[in-house]
Structure formats: C-alpha cells, structure tokens
Write a protein that holds these residues in place. Structure first.
Motif, mmCIF file in Angstrom:
data_model
loop_
_atom_site.group_PDB
_atom_site.id
_atom_site.type_symbol
_atom_site.label_atom_id
_atom_site.label_comp_id
_atom_site.label_asym_id
_atom_site.label_seq_id
_atom_site.Cartn_x
_atom_site.Cartn_y
_atom_site.Cartn_z
ATOM 1 N N SER A 127 0.832 -1.198 0.000
ATOM 2 C CA SER A 127 0.000 0.000 0.000
ATOM 3 C C SER A 127 0.869 1.252 0.000
ATOM 4 C CB SER A 127 -0.903 0.008 1.238
ATOM 5 O OG SER A 127 -0.121 0.107 2.412
ATOM 6 N N LYS A 128 0.226 2.389 -0.261
ATOM 7 C CA LYS A 128 0.944 3.662 -0.183
ATOM 8 C C LYS A 128 1.422 3.913 1.239
ATOM 9 C CE LYS A 128 -1.395 5.931 -4.065
ATOM 10 N NZ LYS A 128 -2.245 7.077 -4.492
ATOM 11 N N GLY A 129 0.616 3.471 2.211
ATOM 12 C CA GLY A 129 1.024 3.607 3.604
ATOM 13 C C GLY A 129 2.265 2.795 3.908
ATOM 14 N N GLY A 130 2.356 1.614 3.320
ATOM 15 C CA GLY A 130 3.534 0.782 3.519
ATOM 16 C C GLY A 130 4.781 1.416 2.928
ATOM 17 N N LYS A 131 4.611 2.037 1.761
ATOM 18 C CA LYS A 131 5.755 2.721 1.144
ATOM 19 C C LYS A 131 6.175 3.939 1.966
ATOM 20 C CE LYS A 131 4.485 1.170 -3.492
ATOM 21 N NZ LYS A 131 4.028 1.562 -4.841
ATOM 22 N N LEU A 132 5.188 4.660 2.512
ATOM 23 C CA LEU A 132 5.497 5.798 3.377
ATOM 24 C C LEU A 132 6.208 5.329 4.635
ATOM 25 C CD1 LEU A 132 5.257 8.789 4.157
ATOM 26 C CD2 LEU A 132 2.977 8.272 5.090
ATOM 27 N N LYS A 133 5.753 4.209 5.179
ATOM 28 C CA LYS A 133 6.391 3.636 6.368
ATOM 29 C C LYS A 133 7.864 3.349 6.120
ATOM 30 C CE LYS A 133 6.628 -0.501 6.511
ATOM 31 N NZ LYS A 133 7.633 -1.535 6.096
ATOM 32 N N THR A 134 8.148 2.720 4.975
ATOM 33 C CA THR A 134 9.533 2.393 4.640
ATOM 34 C C THR A 134 10.373 3.658 4.501
ATOM 35 O OG1 THR A 134 8.817 0.384 3.496
ATOM 36 C CG2 THR A 134 11.011 1.239 2.958
ATOM 37 N N LEU A 135 9.828 4.662 3.814
ATOM 38 C CA LEU A 135 10.553 5.925 3.632
ATOM 39 C C LEU A 135 10.848 6.586 4.971
ATOM 40 C CD1 LEU A 135 11.671 8.167 1.825
ATOM 41 C CD2 LEU A 135 9.359 9.143 1.750
ATOM 42 N N LEU A 136 9.848 6.645 5.851
ATOM 43 C CA LEU A 136 10.040 7.287 7.158
ATOM 44 C C LEU A 136 11.057 6.534 7.996
ATOM 45 C CD1 LEU A 136 6.368 8.282 8.072
ATOM 46 C CD2 LEU A 136 8.274 9.842 7.617
ATOM 47 N N GLN A 137 11.014 5.217 7.947
ATOM 48 C CA GLN A 137 11.992 4.431 8.707
ATOM 49 C C GLN A 137 13.411 4.707 8.225
ATOM 50 O OE1 GLN A 137 11.025 0.273 8.594
ATOM 51 N NE2 GLN A 137 9.180 0.484 9.846
ATOM 52 N N VAL A 138 13.593 4.722 6.918
ATOM 53 C CA VAL A 138 14.925 4.951 6.350
ATOM 54 C C VAL A 138 15.431 6.347 6.710
ATOM 55 C CG1 VAL A 138 16.197 5.257 4.186
ATOM 56 C CG2 VAL A 138 14.679 3.286 4.475
ATOM 57 N N VAL A 139 14.572 7.355 6.560
ATOM 58 C CA VAL A 139 14.982 8.725 6.879
ATOM 59 C C VAL A 139 15.284 8.863 8.364
ATOM 60 C CG1 VAL A 139 14.226 11.130 6.954
ATOM 61 C CG2 VAL A 139 13.733 9.732 4.938
ATOM 62 N N ALA A 140 14.436 8.287 9.222
ATOM 63 C CA ALA A 140 14.645 8.384 10.669
ATOM 64 C C ALA A 140 15.946 7.713 11.078
ATOM 65 C CB ALA A 140 13.462 7.757 11.410
ATOM 66 N N ILE A 141 16.189 6.523 10.565
ATOM 67 C CA ILE A 141 17.441 5.824 10.889
ATOM 68 C C ILE A 141 18.633 6.630 10.378
ATOM 69 C CG2 ILE A 141 18.821 3.773 10.386
ATOM 70 C CD1 ILE A 141 16.168 2.191 10.359
ATOM 71 N N GLY A 142 18.522 7.167 9.176
ATOM 72 C CA GLY A 142 19.605 7.979 8.630
ATOM 73 C C GLY A 142 19.918 9.169 9.517
ATOM 74 N N LEU A 143 18.887 9.815 10.045
ATOM 75 C CA LEU A 143 19.102 10.964 10.939
ATOM 76 C C LEU A 143 19.784 10.537 12.234
ATOM 77 C CD1 LEU A 143 15.723 12.853 10.435
ATOM 78 C CD2 LEU A 143 17.987 13.620 9.696
ATOM 79 N N PHE A 144 19.438 9.362 12.739
ATOM 80 C CA PHE A 144 20.091 8.862 13.947
ATOM 81 C C PHE A 144 21.548 8.491 13.686
ATOM 82 C CE2 PHE A 144 15.972 8.666 15.922
ATOM 83 C CZ PHE A 144 16.244 8.725 17.275
ATOM 84 N N LEU A 145 21.844 8.080 12.470
ATOM 85 C CA LEU A 145 23.217 7.712 12.140
ATOM 86 C C LEU A 145 24.106 8.934 11.967
ATOM 87 C CD1 LEU A 145 22.544 4.855 9.547
ATOM 88 C CD2 LEU A 145 23.373 4.594 11.892
ATOM 89 N N LEU A 146 23.538 10.017 11.459
ATOM 90 C CA LEU A 146 24.343 11.215 11.234
ATOM 91 C C LEU A 146 24.762 11.853 12.556
ATOM 92 C CD1 LEU A 146 22.557 13.059 8.281
ATOM 93 C CD2 LEU A 146 24.893 12.151 8.299
ATOM 94 N N PRO A 147 26.019 12.223 12.690
ATOM 95 C CA PRO A 147 26.432 12.959 13.886
ATOM 96 C C PRO A 147 25.935 14.396 13.836
ATOM 97 C CG PRO A 147 28.282 12.743 12.362
ATOM 98 C CD PRO A 147 27.137 11.956 11.767
ATOM 99 N N GLY A 148 25.859 15.016 14.997
ATOM 100 C CA GLY A 148 25.444 16.415 15.039
ATOM 101 C C GLY A 148 24.197 16.623 15.872
ATOM 102 N N PRO A 149 23.900 17.878 16.188
ATOM 103 C CA PRO A 149 22.754 18.227 17.044
ATOM 104 C C PRO A 149 21.429 18.176 16.287
ATOM 105 C CG PRO A 149 23.881 20.223 16.355
ATOM 106 C CD PRO A 149 24.663 19.070 15.772
ATOM 107 N N LEU A 150 20.960 16.971 16.006
ATOM 108 C CA LEU A 150 19.743 16.806 15.223
ATOM 109 C C LEU A 150 18.624 16.141 16.028
ATOM 110 C CD1 LEU A 150 21.401 15.446 11.944
ATOM 111 C CD2 LEU A 150 20.569 17.763 12.334
ATOM 112 N N ASP A 151 18.760 16.128 17.367
ATOM 113 C CA ASP A 151 17.827 15.347 18.187
ATOM 114 C C ASP A 151 16.347 15.652 17.945
ATOM 115 O OD1 ASP A 151 19.699 13.742 19.250
ATOM 116 O OD2 ASP A 151 19.786 14.716 21.211
ATOM 117 N N PRO A 152 15.912 16.930 17.944
ATOM 118 C CA PRO A 152 14.472 17.171 17.727
ATOM 119 C C PRO A 152 13.969 16.587 16.409
ATOM 120 C CG PRO A 152 15.548 19.161 18.525
ATOM 121 C CD PRO A 152 16.648 18.197 18.188
#
Length: 197
Positions: free
Chosen positions: A139-164
């Motif tokens: 579903s489109k929701g499933g594709k959105l879920k995958t995109l959000l997971q990838v972006v969120a994990i990527g943000l956690f991997l990047l160093p720097g003050p990005l907590d919010p």
C-alpha cells in the motif's frame, strides 16, 4: 466421393516467454545490499565521527539499491523467485541491524526497535500465512512507512545536534508502522473471509 479437403495445418502459437534468469542486475543489487549489512554494522560500532559518517553512507547506498532493484525488476521483467525471497530479507536485515545497533549503543530506545521489528516480522509471517487465499498488495502507507523508517534511521546515524528532528521523524515512522501493520491485519482477515465465503 468425399469433398472434404485435408485439415489445415495447425498454426503454432507464440512461444511462452522464458522465465528471467536469476543472474540479473536486480538480484545482484539485492545481493550487494545483503553483503553491505555486516559492513554497515562494523562501521556503526567503530568510534569516531568519520566512521559514523561512513556507516551513514553505506546505509544510504544500501537503501537506495532497494528502490533501484525493484524498479529494474518491474521495468525489465526481471522478477524471480529468488528476488521475491531475498529482497524482503535484505530490507529487514538492513533495517533490523540499524535499529538494534542504535539501541545497543544507547541512542535509540529498545521499545522503538521492538515495536518496529515486531511489526515487520509479524506482517511478513502474516503474508506467508494468507498467501493461499491471495496476495496483499503493498500500500501507499507501507511505502510511506519504509521511507520514514529509512529517513529516521539515517538521521540517527548522522552525527550532530539533530535530536528534535531525529525523534520527530522516528515518532512519525513508529506511528505509520503501527497503523499500516493494523491495516495489513484487517486486509488479511478480509481476504481470508472472502476466500472461505
């Protein structure tokens, strides 16, 4: 005297298309994604900003191959049984390794990892159980879920003050993960009920 002439010769129909070879570029990209998982995990656990950026780059490259191999397989008819099995395994291995690694490092709450992985594994098993009744399409929701997971994990991997931004994106990823998981369960129940009716 018979006036019936000889039967016309049978006209051969088109040859059935040969199944695509398992040795194709889409499956190669899937295999590359699987092989990048241990590389990513190793980089994630090495101290140093440079290594952390390298882990992010490997994760990003592996994630992009997921999009590319799927597009190639559909566009050039390269879908194989191996790809159907290996592709979701590669996706779950990459996402699972990242979430577990971040939780082990104390950078991501374990309950977040548990919720996402429980949903991913549970829905995969559910698909296998109900496949005798039909296929639950992505579903489109499933594709959105995958995109959000990838972006969120990527943000956690990047160093720097990005907590919010990290936590806001991960919260959205968890919410969509749970909602789409419930939706798949409902679809599976309806699919089974319709098949048995």
């Amino acid at each position: 005297m018979s006036t019936v002439g000889p039967e016309p010769a049978a006209v051969p129909g088109p040859e059935p298309a040969a199944p695509p070879s398992v040795y194709n570029v889409a499956n190669l990209l899937t295999l590359v994604r699987i092989l990048l998982v241990p590389v990513f995990v190793w980089l994630l656990f090495v101290d140093g900003t440079g290594w952390r950026v390298a882990a992010f780059v490997v994760f990003a490259v592996a994630s992009v191959t997921d999009k590319i191999d799927g597009d190639l397989a559909r566009k050039y008819d390269l879908v194989t049984d191996f790809g159907k099995i290996a592709d979701p395994i590669a996706d779950k291995a990459l996402t699972g390794a990242a979430l577990i690694g971040l939780s082990v490092l104390g950078e991501l709450w374990w309950w977040v990892t548990a919720v996402i992985l429980a949903r991913e594994i549970g829905i995969t098993l559910l698909r296998l159980v109900v496949i005798r009744y039909g296929v639950i399409p992505a579903s489109k929701g499933g594709k959105l879920k995958t995109l959000l997971q990838v972006v969120a994990i990527g943000l956690f991997l990047l160093p720097g003050p990005l907590d919010p931004l990290r936590w806001a994106t991960m919260a959205a990823a968890v919410a969509v993960t749970v909602v789409t998981g419930v939706d798949y369960v409902v679809q599976a129940w309806r699919l089974r009920r319709a098949a048995l009716a």
